[in-house]
Write a protein that holds these residues in place. Structure first.
Motif: not given
Length: 473
Positions: A22-23, A64-65, A136-141, A143-150
């Motif tokens: 998922f990550a 969702d993303i 680039q996104i990976a190097s910045q840590g 993508v966290p899971p989306l908030p449930h509301s989103a």
């Protein structure tokens, strides 16, 4: 930091829970969202999936993303073949599609194909951009899971592609020829997306069908949804036992075809490509070249020559053939790994269409495939016996093999070399018209060896000698 998302010959594939997580899917989709937003202010992307484990969950995450990033997403309401996805991009003029499939790979794999607005597999410049963004996104840590509301803000827009796609096939296939011939076909969906497409459209047009493996099985009988000779043993049995005219199969996402003759013989995709090209040139009056990958039989070249035409040779990867289809330069494009499309259709492999054209060809010619192959060999004045071997080598052996084929030589394996082609890997063409090609697989950790000569014995000898040569340190 290197991106964990790497696009090979046909999308990004990985082992579920190891690479395909998922990550990493969040990473890939965020990169794709950024890419499509850079191309269009208000993009619409189709999200599709095959019958593999967790397909629905990965697809919902994609929706969702995409929507979180301001991209309109249309979600397929059920498992959908890759060719139907490509046709829908063209029909609706969409900005592309995200398709969760690992095609014919074994059950432990999942994958993601990204198709661009032209409906074909994304070209290297696009996938490189997506990989760079993901890195680039990976190097910045990451993508966290989306908030449930989103994730749950709006219900997804759902679409079903089947009817529009099947209607399109009616313009490409002469179903009346099939119906008149009063034949019976066995159809094998291999637990994949072809179920309810190939079997249904034949049945709807009054053709007798016996269908097998139409239900979902995430383990694909413990093998994988590949249209290999080995995997089609159950289809062979049904063909022989039910006295069917032929067996027609599609792989996991229905972009590849598998064919069994009425006596249970598995027919090599290479030979099917040459036969269908010959048949289309005769019946559709398409006096146009064909296209084939560097690894595909030169029987296609001989057929083209018999019709006063030439052939475009491409690297392995259907995206290169897709470009020629878009430019209306070819009557048929094909790859030895059982991919085919035709003029006026999608710039993507279509296993369903391939099976229907083979069925139509058998009906029109009134002869089994073995007989048609022998008649074509006679017409061309020679035979073609292609072979493909997968060599599982250590990294050191692979590196040695790459070094060996990097050297141009006037003789190889005691044969005179008349040309060397480095379109993709290294292809050595010999004086007698036989050839061998070595290339690293773009989808699996293998070195592939391709060989073709004009008899089964000559092909076997060349394969054996080439394998020994590769394994020498």
């Amino acid at each position: 930091m290197p991106s964990p998302v790497k696009f090979g010959t046909s999308g990004w594939r990985g082992v579920i829970a190891e690479d395909f997580t998922f990550a990493n899917v969040r990473l890939a989709l965020t990169a794709i969202a950024e890419h499509v937003k850079a191309e269009s202010a208000e993009p619409t992307i189709l999200v599709a999936y095959d019958t593999r484990f967790y397909s629905e969950e990965f697809s919902q995450l994609a929706v969702d993303i995409l929507e979180h990033h301001g991209v309109r997403a249309l979600l397929c309401e059920t498992f959908t073949p890759t060719p139907a996805v490509a046709y829908e991009i063209m029909r609706r003029k969409l900005d592309g599609a995200v398709n969760f499939t690992a095609s014919h790979n074994p059950a432990q794999y999942h994958g993601l194909k990204f198709s661009s607005a032209d409906a074909g597999p994304a070209l290297p410049e696009i996938t490189k951009d997506i990989e760079a963004r993901a890195s680039q996104i990976a190097s910045q840590g990451g993508v966290p899971p989306l908030p449930h509301s989103a994730a749950k803000a709006n219900p997804s827009e759902k679409v079903n592609l089947r009817q529009n796609y099947l209607t399109r096939l009616e313009k490409l296939v002469r179903f009346e020829t099939l119906k008149k011939a009063n034949l019976k076909f066995a159809v094998d969906a291999l637990h994949g997306c072809g179920s309810g497409y190939l079997d249904r459209t034949l049945g709807d047009h009054g053709v007798a069908v016996a269908a097998i493996r139409t239900g979902r099985d995430c383990l694909f009988d413990g093998t994988g949804p590949d249209v290999s000779e080995e995997n089609l043993a159950p289809l062979k049995k049904v063909v022989v036992d039910s006295k069917a005219t032929a067996g027609l199969a599609t792989d996991g996402d229905a972009d590849r075809f598998g064919i069994v003759d009425r006596d249970g013989t598995w027919i090599q995709p290479n030979l099917i490509l040459a036969l269908v090209y010959d048949y289309l040139a005769e019946t559709r009056q398409w006096k146009m070249p064909a296209a084939r990958s560097v690894a595909t039989t030169q029987m296609i070249d001989a057929v083209a020559k018999s019709h006063g035409q030439g052939v475009h040779q491409t690297p392995v990867g259907f995206k290169y053939i897709g470009q020629l289809i878009r430019e209306d330069k070819i009557a048929l494009g094909g790859e030895e790994s059982a991919g085919l499309t035709i003029r006026g259709h999608i710039p993507e492999k279509d296993g369903i269409l391939a099976c229907l054209l083979v069925a139509e060809m058998i009906a029109a010619r009134g002869a089994p495939l073995g007989e048609q192959i022998r008649a074509t060999y006679k017409k061309l004045g020679r035979e073609f016996w292609p072979v493909r071997e997968n060599l599982h080598l250590s990294d050191e052996q692979k590196a040695n093999a790459v070094c060996r084929v990097g050297v141009d030589s006037s003789t190889l394996l005691g044969r005179k070399v008349v040309s060397v082609d480095r379109t993709d890997g290294a292809k050595f063409v010999f004086e007698d018209g036989s050839w061998m090609l070595l290339r690293l697989s773009g989808t699996e950790p293998l070195l592939r060896l391709y060989v073709e000569a004009e008899s089964a014995a000559a092909s076997a000898k060349l394969t054996s000698e080439a394998t020994k040569w590769v394994l020498q340190s």
